[in-house]
Design a protein around this motif. Structure first.
Motif, PDB file in Angstrom:
ATOM      1  N   SER A   2       0.832  -1.212   0.000  1.00 33.24           N
ATOM      2  CA  SER A   2       0.000   0.000   0.000  1.00 33.24           C
ATOM      3  C   SER A   2       0.863   1.257   0.000  1.00 33.24           C
ATOM      4  N   LEU A   5       2.414   1.715  -3.429  1.00 33.25           N
ATOM      5  CA  LEU A   5       1.376   2.189  -4.354  1.00 33.25           C
ATOM      6  C   LEU A   5       1.090   3.673  -4.151  1.00 33.25           C
ATOM      7  N   ASP A   6       0.975   4.089  -2.908  1.00 34.44           N
ATOM      8  CA  ASP A   6       0.696   5.499  -2.614  1.00 34.44           C
ATOM      9  C   ASP A   6       1.816   6.400  -3.110  1.00 34.44           C
ATOM     10  N   SER A   9       1.978   6.272  -7.080  1.00 35.59           N
ATOM     11  CA  SER A   9       0.819   6.920  -7.697  1.00 35.59           C
ATOM     12  C   SER A   9       0.861   8.428  -7.477  1.00 35.59           C
ATOM     13  N   VAL A  30      -4.882   2.562  -9.772  1.00 36.33           N
ATOM     14  CA  VAL A  30      -4.957   2.728  -8.311  1.00 36.33           C
ATOM     15  C   VAL A  30      -6.246   2.126  -7.771  1.00 36.33           C
ATOM     16  N   ALA A  31      -7.355   2.341  -8.461  1.00 34.91           N
ATOM     17  CA  ALA A  31      -8.633   1.773  -8.017  1.00 34.91           C
ATOM     18  C   ALA A  31      -8.594   0.249  -8.051  1.00 34.91           C
ATOM     19  N   ALA A  33      -5.918  -1.660  -7.784  1.00 34.08           N
ATOM     20  CA  ALA A  33      -5.022  -2.116  -6.713  1.00 34.08           C
ATOM     21  C   ALA A  33      -5.713  -2.010  -5.357  1.00 34.08           C
ATOM     22  N   ASP A  34      -6.382  -0.896  -5.110  1.00 33.77           N
ATOM     23  CA  ASP A  34      -7.092  -0.727  -3.830  1.00 33.77           C
ATOM     24  C   ASP A  34      -8.197  -1.763  -3.672  1.00 33.77           C
ATOM     25  N   LEU A  37      -6.599  -5.130  -2.859  1.00 33.69           N
ATOM     26  CA  LEU A  37      -6.102  -5.216  -1.480  1.00 33.69           C
ATOM     27  C   LEU A  37      -7.238  -5.293  -0.469  1.00 33.69           C
ATOM     28  N   SER A  38      -8.311  -4.575  -0.704  1.00 34.14           N
ATOM     29  CA  SER A  38      -9.417  -4.603   0.253  1.00 34.14           C
ATOM     30  C   SER A  38     -10.291  -5.841   0.086  1.00 34.14           C
ATOM     31  N   ALA A  52      -3.041  -6.774  -6.939  1.00 34.93           N
ATOM     32  CA  ALA A  52      -2.463  -5.480  -6.557  1.00 34.93           C
ATOM     33  C   ALA A  52      -1.000  -5.410  -6.969  1.00 34.93           C
TER      34      ALA A  52
END
Length: 140
Positions: A2, A5-6, A9, A30-31, A33-34, A37-38, A52
């Motif tokens: 995470s 990625l942050d 991005s 990004v969407a 990957a998020d 992960l969630s 991700a």
């Protein structure tokens, strides 16, 4: 993952702010990957991070291709540095998730000294504490 990625991005977002197609591509990555992960079940050992990871790999390739010589391009950290960054990132996430009252309590440092009785002022004034043994008599 995470944290990486942050960081990536954010770097790419600053570079492609004027390009709508690139901004949409970044938002989609990004969407995705998020969401990946969630979507991992919390009890998965280890969590399924493959989707991700693929998005992260694409971001890395994009940054390496377009901005290979950029002085502020985020690089992969050494293992010890990555551990430190991950701990800092987790602290930041935890910090933002806690209510303000709890954050304030965690940030306060308080020192207390207890267990020693007070010696009466008249004991020192009249000279009855001439030796260490006299003082120990008051302390116990």
């Amino acid at each position: 993952m995470s944290r990486r990625l942050d960081v990536l991005s954010g770097f790419i977002a600053m570079r492609v702010a004027a390009d709508d197609d690139a901004s949409h591509r970044l938002a989609r990555l990004v969407a995705d990957a998020d969401a990946a992960l969630s979507a991992s079940p919390p009890d998965a050992e280890p969590p399924d991070a493959e989707p991700a990871s693929e998005c992260l790999d694409e971001l890395v390739r994009w940054a390496d291709t377009e901005w290979a010589d950029h002085p502020y391009r985020p690089m992969e950290a050494r293992p010890d540095e990555a551990d430190r960054q991950t701990r800092d990132y987790a602290e930041d996430l935890r910090h933002t998730a806690l209510p303000a009252v709890v954050r304030d309590e965690m940030g306060r440092i308080e020192l207390r000294v207890s267990g020693l009785p007070r010696v009466p002022a008249d004991a020192t004034a009249n000279g009855s504490l001439d030796t260490v043994a006299d003082l120990q008599g008051y302390i116990g």
